[in-house]
Structures are given as C-alpha cells and as structure tokens.
Scaffold this motif. Structure first.
Motif, PDB file in Angstrom:
ATOM      1  N   LEU A 100       0.826  -1.211   0.000  1.00 55.06           N
ATOM      2  CA  LEU A 100       0.000   0.000   0.000  1.00 55.06           C
ATOM      3  C   LEU A 100       0.860   1.260   0.000  1.00 55.06           C
ATOM      4  O   LEU A 100       0.562   2.222  -0.712  1.00 55.06           O
ATOM      5  CB  LEU A 100      -0.939  -0.009   1.212  1.00 55.06           C
ATOM      6  N   TYR A 101       1.932   1.259   0.795  1.00 54.53           N
ATOM      7  CA  TYR A 101       2.827   2.413   0.796  1.00 54.53           C
ATOM      8  C   TYR A 101       3.341   2.682  -0.619  1.00 54.53           C
ATOM      9  O   TYR A 101       3.334   3.830  -1.108  1.00 54.53           O
ATOM     10  CB  TYR A 101       4.037   2.173   1.711  1.00 54.53           C
ATOM     11  N   THR A 102       3.811   1.615  -1.260  1.00 55.08           N
ATOM     12  CA  THR A 102       4.414   1.756  -2.591  1.00 55.08           C
ATOM     13  C   THR A 102       3.392   2.189  -3.628  1.00 55.08           C
ATOM     14  O   THR A 102       3.662   3.044  -4.476  1.00 55.08           O
ATOM     15  CB  THR A 102       5.061   0.431  -3.015  1.00 55.08           C
ATOM     16  N   THR A 103       2.196   1.597  -3.577  1.00 53.03           N
ATOM     17  CA  THR A 103       1.158   1.914  -4.557  1.00 53.03           C
ATOM     18  C   THR A 103       0.714   3.368  -4.436  1.00 53.03           C
ATOM     19  O   THR A 103       0.563   4.075  -5.440  1.00 53.03           O
ATOM     20  CB  THR A 103      -0.050   0.982  -4.377  1.00 53.03           C
ATOM     21  N   ILE A 104       0.507   3.832  -3.213  1.00 51.33           N
ATOM     22  CA  ILE A 104       0.080   5.220  -3.010  1.00 51.33           C
ATOM     23  C   ILE A 104       1.197   6.190  -3.375  1.00 51.33           C
ATOM     24  O   ILE A 104       0.944   7.239  -3.988  1.00 51.33           O
ATOM     25  CB  ILE A 104      -0.385   5.414  -1.555  1.00 51.33           C
ATOM     26  N   TYR A 105       2.431   5.845  -3.039  1.00 50.35           N
ATOM     27  CA  TYR A 105       3.557   6.724  -3.397  1.00 50.35           C
ATOM     28  C   TYR A 105       3.691   6.834  -4.915  1.00 50.35           C
ATOM     29  O   TYR A 105       3.910   7.926  -5.456  1.00 50.35           O
ATOM     30  CB  TYR A 105       4.846   6.176  -2.785  1.00 50.35           C
ATOM     31  N   ALA A 106       3.536   5.709  -5.612  1.00 50.67           N
ATOM     32  CA  ALA A 106       3.603   5.730  -7.080  1.00 50.67           C
ATOM     33  C   ALA A 106       2.488   6.599  -7.653  1.00 50.67           C
ATOM     34  O   ALA A 106       2.699   7.355  -8.610  1.00 50.67           O
ATOM     35  CB  ALA A 106       3.504   4.306  -7.630  1.00 50.67           C
ATOM     36  N   ALA A 107       1.286   6.504  -7.069  1.00 51.08           N
ATOM     37  CA  ALA A 107       0.160   7.319  -7.546  1.00 51.08           C
ATOM     38  C   ALA A 107       0.415   8.807  -7.305  1.00 51.08           C
ATOM     39  O   ALA A 107       0.083   9.647  -8.146  1.00 51.08           O
ATOM     40  CB  ALA A 107      -1.131   6.886  -6.853  1.00 51.08           C
ATOM     41  N   LEU A 108       1.025   9.145  -6.161  1.00 46.81           N
ATOM     42  CA  LEU A 108       1.348  10.542  -5.876  1.00 46.81           C
ATOM     43  C   LEU A 108       2.375  11.077  -6.875  1.00 46.81           C
ATOM     44  O   LEU A 108       2.269  12.222  -7.338  1.00 46.81           O
ATOM     45  CB  LEU A 108       1.880  10.675  -4.451  1.00 46.81           C
ATOM     46  N   LEU A 109       3.362  10.256  -7.217  1.00 44.74           N
ATOM     47  CA  LEU A 109       4.369  10.683  -8.194  1.00 44.74           C
ATOM     48  C   LEU A 109       3.753  10.849  -9.579  1.00 44.74           C
ATOM     49  O   LEU A 109       4.054  11.814 -10.297  1.00 44.74           O
ATOM     50  CB  LEU A 109       5.512   9.667  -8.249  1.00 44.74           C
ATOM     51  N   GLN A 110       2.902   9.905  -9.971  1.00 39.36           N
ATOM     52  CA  GLN A 110       2.238   9.995 -11.269  1.00 39.36           C
ATOM     53  C   GLN A 110       1.368  11.257 -11.329  1.00 39.36           C
ATOM     54  O   GLN A 110       1.346  11.966 -12.344  1.00 39.36           O
ATOM     55  CB  GLN A 110       1.375   8.751 -11.488  1.00 39.36           C
ATOM     56  N   SER A 111       0.640  11.524 -10.258  1.00 40.36           N
ATOM     57  CA  SER A 111      -0.247  12.689 -10.227  1.00 40.36           C
ATOM     58  C   SER A 111       0.548  13.987 -10.245  1.00 40.36           C
ATOM     59  O   SER A 111       0.143  14.966 -10.884  1.00 40.36           O
ATOM     60  CB  SER A 111      -1.141  12.633  -8.987  1.00 40.36           C
ATOM     61  N   ALA A 112       1.692  14.026  -9.549  1.00 38.35           N
ATOM     62  CA  ALA A 112       2.518  15.229  -9.534  1.00 38.35           C
ATOM     63  C   ALA A 112       3.034  15.536 -10.938  1.00 38.35           C
ATOM     64  O   ALA A 112       2.997  16.696 -11.389  1.00 38.35           O
ATOM     65  CB  ALA A 112       3.691  15.050  -8.564  1.00 38.35           C
ATOM     66  N   ALA A 113       3.502  14.519 -11.645  1.00 38.39           N
ATOM     67  CA  ALA A 113       3.973  14.725 -13.016  1.00 38.39           C
ATOM     68  C   ALA A 113       2.821  15.162 -13.917  1.00 38.39           C
ATOM     69  O   ALA A 113       2.992  16.035 -14.777  1.00 38.39           O
ATOM     70  CB  ALA A 113       4.610  13.441 -13.546  1.00 38.39           C
ATOM     71  N   SER A 114       1.643  14.588 -13.707  1.00 37.54           N
ATOM     72  CA  SER A 114       0.473  14.952 -14.517  1.00 37.54           C
ATOM     73  C   SER A 114       0.055  16.389 -14.251  1.00 37.54           C
ATOM     74  O   SER A 114      -0.304  17.131 -15.179  1.00 37.54           O
ATOM     75  CB  SER A 114      -0.691  14.003 -14.209  1.00 37.54           C
TER      76      SER A 114
END
Length: 284
Positions: free
Chosen positions: A220-234
């Motif tokens: 869960l930590y990794t999945t949410i962190y990846a989503a935050l990074l994807q959203s920041a780039a978007s």
C-alpha cells in the motif's frame, strides 16, 4: 469605436499577462523534468512489488487471515482522490474529481480522503463527507507522506467503518497526455493457486503467510507513493500545457490588437486629413 489610449492599455495588459504565463510555463517545464524522472523511475519498482505480493499471496494459502484481506458486509465506501493544491493546470483537477464522483454510489454512504486544496474545495462545496485531507504535497510528495496516508486508510478499514477503499489518481502518459485512473486498494484480493505459464519461484522464510503479513502494508505504501508521483507529473504537465496555450493566445490577441490599433490610428489620420482638406476648400 475604442480610442487609441484604451487599445494601448489593453495591449499593455495582455503583454503583462503573457509575461506571467510565460514565466509559469518555464517553471512548470523545469519542475516537470524532475517529476517525470521520479514517476518513470518509480514505475518498474511499483509494478514489481505488486507482482511479488500477488505471487506471495498465491502461496500463502487460503487459510491465511489478515485484516486487510477481510471482506466487510457493512460500512461505507471510501474514495481517496489526488488533486492539485494550485490552479492554472487546465482540466487536471476537474477530471480527477469527475472520475471520483462517478464512483460514488450513495453520497450518504461515501467518505472522501482528498489530497489538494482544489479537490477539497470542489467536494466541500458539493456537501461531500471529507473525513481527512492533505495539502501542500500534491506536486512534491515524499514516501513518508504516502506512508501516513496509507496508515490512515488501513486504520479506517481495520476499524470496520469502511468496507472498501478506492484510489483515484491521474496517470502520467506523456508531457501532453494524462488520464484519471481508479484502483481498488482494500480489501486486498488474494489470488489462490499457482500462476499459469512461466513465473518466479520464491523461498519463504519463515513462511509465505508471515512474509505476506509484512508485505501488504508495504504494498500500500508503494502503490500510493507511485500514484502521488504519477499525479505530480500529470499536474505539472497539465500546468505547462495550460500556460503554453495561454501564452500563445496572448500572442495572438496582441497581434489582433495591434492590427486594430493601426486601423483606428489610420482612420483617425484619414479623418483629420479630410477635415483639413474640407476646411481649406471652404476658405477658397
């Protein structure tokens, strides 16, 4: 017809706006390089963690029990949505909010955890139940931020008040393309049985169930962190494109205003010449 002074003021105003949008475009472009690099570099790791957790879950056995695997018959639905802290990013936040809204079955039985001031304002104005919010991290999230958010979601799910957790984020595809996505975070769906075809083999110490109990929160930590990074780039790519379009529009507006200014100026000169000629003729 507008006078020359009004047109000059309008041109000056548009040029000032153009300078601002051009500067914001350069800032977003500069920050996008770093955000894009982080999102792209993290994606293989996040995908590998998901693959490993699923394979470990398949070997843990159907008797393995964990609060994150439990299916709750009662409780509310929780939607975790990632939006922007700042505006001027085109349709980035509105698209994420629309995606989250489409997942709401019953407003009375749905809770929201929102990242970003714009998303908070959007849902609060529509009387949604926002149980928690995070600001100041939408375009510069850290792994510690992701861990705190995941702990919050897990605690709410373990308490039994939440029956499922769905995450809405914006997937970064390219500098000119991003797409809202939804992911079911909890309950984690355990896939039993051996996977078909070629797959990795693991030796578990002490056993698969113990390893899985440790890996589920890490997943869960990794999945949410990846989503935050994807959203920041978007978010940054959306802001870069929006400011680039605004700068181009300002250039076009200045061009049209200059043409209009010259036409009005020429018309004024023509009128003055006509008056002079008419006056000279009258004196003859």
């Amino acid at each position: 017809m507008a006078n020359l002074q009004d047109i000059r003021h309008r041109i000056s105003s548009v040029n000032s706006t153009k300078q601002i949008t051009s500067a914001m475009n350069m800032v977003a472009t500069s920050r996008l390089r770093r955000a894009k690099g982080a999102a792209v570099a993290n994606r293989p790791y996040a995908e590998k963690v998901m693959q490993v957790v699923k394979q470990v879950a398949a070997n843990a056995g159907s008797d393995f029990m964990d609060p994150l695997l439990e299916t709750h018959e009662t409780g509310k639905k929780l939607i975790f949505v990632i939006t922007a802290d700042k505006g001027l990013a085109g349709a980035y936040t509105s698209n994420a909010c629309k995606k989250a809204t489409s997942l709401v079955e019953d407003k009375a039985n749905t809770q929201l955890v929102v990242v970003g001031r714009k998303g908070i304002a959007h849902f609060r104005s529509r009387q949604y139940d926002i149980v928690d919010s995070y600001v100041g991290i939408s375009d510069r999230a850290t792994f510690e931020d992701a861990r705190k958010i995941a702990q919050n979601l897990m605690n709410r799910f373990r308490s039994g008040e939440i029956r499922e957790v769905v995450m809405v984020y914006t997937k970064f595809i390219s500098a000119i393309s991003c797409e809202p996505q939804s992911v079911e975070l909890l309950p984690f769906k355990q896939e039993t049985g051996a996977a078909e075809g070629i797959h990795d083999e693991y030796i578990f110490e002490p056993d698969a169930a113990t390893v899985l109990g440790y890996l589920l929160p890490q997943y869960l930590y990794t999945t949410i962190y990846a989503a935050l990074l994807q959203s920041a780039a978007s978010e940054l790519s959306s802001r870069m494109n929006a400011m680039s379009n605004a700068t181009d529009n300002a250039d076009e507006m200045v061009r049209k205003l200059n043409i209009h200014y010259n036409k009005v100026r020429q018309a004024g000169i023509t009128t003055e010449l006509t008056e002079i000629v008419s006056g000279a003729t009258a004196l003859e």
